[in-house]
Design a protein around this motif. Sequence first.
Motif, mmCIF file in Angstrom:
data_model
loop_
_atom_site.group_PDB
_atom_site.id
_atom_site.type_symbol
_atom_site.label_atom_id
_atom_site.label_comp_id
_atom_site.label_asym_id
_atom_site.label_seq_id
_atom_site.Cartn_x
_atom_site.Cartn_y
_atom_site.Cartn_z
ATOM 1 N N GLY A 113 14.643 -0.131 -15.617
ATOM 2 C CA GLY A 113 15.288 -1.140 -14.781
ATOM 3 C C GLY A 113 14.516 -1.492 -13.535
ATOM 4 O O GLY A 113 15.011 -2.230 -12.673
ATOM 5 N N GLY A 114 13.306 -0.985 -13.405
ATOM 6 C CA GLY A 114 12.479 -1.274 -12.247
ATOM 7 C C GLY A 114 11.104 -1.743 -12.668
ATOM 8 O O GLY A 114 10.890 -2.179 -13.808
ATOM 9 N N LEU A 115 10.158 -1.646 -11.764
ATOM 10 C CA LEU A 115 8.796 -2.124 -12.011
ATOM 11 C C LEU A 115 7.818 -1.004 -11.685
ATOM 12 O O LEU A 115 7.912 -0.372 -10.629
ATOM 13 C CB LEU A 115 8.518 -3.344 -11.126
ATOM 14 N N THR A 116 6.917 -0.742 -12.610
ATOM 15 C CA THR A 116 5.863 0.245 -12.374
ATOM 16 C C THR A 116 4.521 -0.470 -12.386
ATOM 17 O O THR A 116 4.211 -1.218 -13.323
ATOM 18 C CB THR A 116 5.876 1.342 -13.450
ATOM 19 N N VAL A 117 3.736 -0.244 -11.325
ATOM 20 C CA VAL A 117 2.447 -0.927 -11.169
ATOM 21 C C VAL A 117 1.344 0.121 -11.055
ATOM 22 O O VAL A 117 1.420 1.034 -10.225
ATOM 23 C CB VAL A 117 2.440 -1.819 -9.909
ATOM 24 N N GLU A 118 0.329 -0.016 -11.890
ATOM 25 C CA GLU A 118 -0.850 0.840 -11.783
ATOM 26 C C GLU A 118 -1.972 0.025 -11.153
ATOM 27 O O GLU A 118 -2.292 -1.080 -11.611
ATOM 28 C CB GLU A 118 -1.292 1.358 -13.148
ATOM 29 N N TRP A 119 -2.585 0.583 -10.088
ATOM 30 C CA TRP A 119 -3.624 -0.126 -9.353
ATOM 31 C C TRP A 119 -5.008 0.290 -9.850
ATOM 32 O O TRP A 119 -5.143 1.310 -10.552
ATOM 33 C CB TRP A 119 -3.477 0.152 -7.855
ATOM 34 N N PRO A 120 -6.047 -0.476 -9.529
ATOM 35 C CA PRO A 120 -7.401 -0.196 -10.044
ATOM 36 C C PRO A 120 -7.908 1.205 -9.724
ATOM 37 O O PRO A 120 -8.693 1.773 -10.504
ATOM 38 C CB PRO A 120 -8.266 -1.262 -9.350
ATOM 39 N N ASP A 121 -7.478 1.792 -8.609
ATOM 40 C CA ASP A 121 -7.950 3.130 -8.243
ATOM 41 C C ASP A 121 -7.126 4.231 -8.905
ATOM 42 O O ASP A 121 -7.327 5.421 -8.621
ATOM 43 C CB ASP A 121 -7.945 3.315 -6.724
ATOM 44 N N GLY A 122 -6.176 3.874 -9.776
ATOM 45 C CA GLY A 122 -5.353 4.862 -10.459
ATOM 46 C C GLY A 122 -4.043 5.166 -9.779
ATOM 47 O O GLY A 122 -3.189 5.855 -10.349
ATOM 48 N N HIS A 123 -3.860 4.669 -8.561
ATOM 49 C CA HIS A 123 -2.597 4.892 -7.851
ATOM 50 C C HIS A 123 -1.471 4.143 -8.571
ATOM 51 O O HIS A 123 -1.667 3.019 -9.055
ATOM 52 C CB HIS A 123 -2.709 4.396 -6.405
ATOM 53 N N VAL A 124 -0.294 4.777 -8.646
ATOM 54 C CA VAL A 124 0.848 4.194 -9.346
ATOM 55 C C VAL A 124 1.999 3.994 -8.355
ATOM 56 O O VAL A 124 2.354 4.903 -7.604
ATOM 57 C CB VAL A 124 1.312 5.085 -10.512
ATOM 58 N N SER A 125 2.560 2.792 -8.357
ATOM 59 C CA SER A 125 3.707 2.459 -7.508
ATOM 60 C C SER A 125 4.899 2.139 -8.394
ATOM 61 O O SER A 125 4.768 1.378 -9.359
ATOM 62 C CB SER A 125 3.403 1.247 -6.617
ATOM 63 N N SER A 126 6.048 2.720 -8.067
ATOM 64 C CA SER A 126 7.275 2.453 -8.808
ATOM 65 C C SER A 126 8.313 1.847 -7.871
ATOM 66 O O SER A 126 8.509 2.323 -6.745
ATOM 67 C CB SER A 126 7.828 3.746 -9.418
ATOM 68 N N PHE A 127 8.982 0.784 -8.339
ATOM 69 C CA PHE A 127 9.963 0.073 -7.524
ATOM 70 C C PHE A 127 11.278 -0.056 -8.293
ATOM 71 O O PHE A 127 11.291 -0.552 -9.423
ATOM 72 C CB PHE A 127 9.447 -1.325 -7.164
ATOM 73 N N ASP A 128 12.357 0.405 -7.697
ATOM 74 C CA ASP A 128 13.674 0.265 -8.305
ATOM 75 C C ASP A 128 14.101 -1.199 -8.329
ATOM 76 O O ASP A 128 13.775 -1.964 -7.407
ATOM 77 C CB ASP A 128 14.723 1.070 -7.529
ATOM 78 N N GLY A 129 14.869 -1.567 -9.361
ATOM 79 C CA GLY A 129 15.349 -2.940 -9.460
ATOM 80 C C GLY A 129 16.184 -3.379 -8.269
ATOM 81 O O GLY A 129 15.910 -4.436 -7.676
ATOM 82 N N PRO A 130 17.223 -2.619 -7.865
ATOM 83 C CA PRO A 130 18.031 -3.029 -6.708
ATOM 84 C C PRO A 130 17.211 -3.168 -5.428
ATOM 85 O O PRO A 130 17.483 -4.042 -4.605
ATOM 86 C CB PRO A 130 19.066 -1.904 -6.596
ATOM 87 N N TRP A 131 16.204 -2.305 -5.256
ATOM 88 C CA TRP A 131 15.334 -2.383 -4.079
ATOM 89 C C TRP A 131 14.575 -3.706 -4.078
ATOM 90 O O TRP A 131 14.486 -4.385 -3.050
ATOM 91 C CB TRP A 131 14.376 -1.195 -4.097
#
Length: 450
Positions: free
Chosen positions: A135-153
């Motif tokens: 239910g959210g968004l997961t983003v992987e960046w070129p340097d391997g760092h991963v960001s996760s964002f909840d849908g309500p947020w």
Amino acid sequence: MLGVRVFRATRCVPAAAAVLPREVAPTVRKAGVSLPLARVVAPLRPLTTAAIRCAHAPNAQQVETGPLEVTESLANERKVSVVFGDKSSSSFPYVWLRENCQCRACFNKIAIARTFLVEDLDLDIKPKDVQVTDGGLTVEWPDGHVSSFDGPWLHQRAFTQEARERQRSRYMLEKVHWGPEFQVPRVEYRPIMEDDRALLEWILLLERYGVVMLENSSTKKGAINDLINHFAFVKGTHYGTDYELVTNGTPNNLAYTGVKLGLHTDLPYYELPPGTTWLHCIQQHVGEGGANDVTDGLNAAKVLRERHPHHFETLVNTNLYFQDRGFEIYQFDKITKMRTIELDDLGNPNKIHLASQSRDSIMDLDSDGVIAFYHALKAFNHILYELSIRVKTTPGDILVMDNTRVLHGRTYFNDVSSNSTRRIHNAYVDWDELRSTRRVLQDKLNVSIT
């Protein structure tokens, strides 16, 4: 180059029953009339808006997607567009997503502050991969760092007009303009000391209308301190944290005399004038005089703009000196430079700075500018009084006013007569504290302001 991808949610969750919101319309008395204050909505539990079967789980239940959860994403060169369960959609720039990563390495959730610095931000960053997960968004960046964002947020921070308007109203409520037919809302003092909902309703009235009369407080000094200290603190000035306005044989302020006081905002000679002014009547002058003229400066500014646009522009663009010097707790010499009418980022009047009896005679204008200013001031002053109302407090009343928009004055009273004793306890509170209390109570009581 980042290819265009469409991702859809593929998570499994237990089915949940939909629960409809409860709505209550609290009211408060305004001169005998019940006014709806806000729509109170109980917390919403997710409503089913989409059902997707998980292909990797042969015995899985249907997927329940809440209205604030992400259901789809569409990535392009500089941002990703997402669709939420309520069918609304928004685009989120990659640079914004990277700066606002919520992982422990980038954000301190206890301090509510980024540890990721602007100096480390790549303005042209593009993700390696974007996925809709849980239910959210997961983003992987070129340097391997991963960001996760909840849908309500993400939904709360969407760059849509609707989401932006919601945040504007949480920041500051829309002001209601009023004129000579207006009756000051009256609220009992004791309930707002004892009940959070009553306190919230009073703050809502004050923020919207700019003036509220509290009734039946104590007739002894300290009632305003007790109330203010209940949720915030008094704003101090060179007159002290609070002070009494009583006739004084050697006054250092006209408030300590019985002369007529023109319509004004308090303390314009401070760089940050008080947000609200509180006048607690302990003893009132008996007979004629001693009443307060009160007017909505924002409404008057609106009328001035309609009738005399050139005068409006003069007051918007002319800086004036305000000064106050003397000795109270310590020796002081305050000078500021203010415009009479201040505009917000949309070009609408949002603050008034006016106190002709303490405006300095030194003016940073050429002689033609001085003449133009006086013509504009005279036109504005006429409208202010045309739209004003008059109230006379009685012992136990506390007149609270928004000092950024509501101007007040005082009619003449004979300060040497046998009935001249008039004791008014005065204090100030900034809007930062009042709006903070309003938001805290909104969340605590699950109140949605519409």
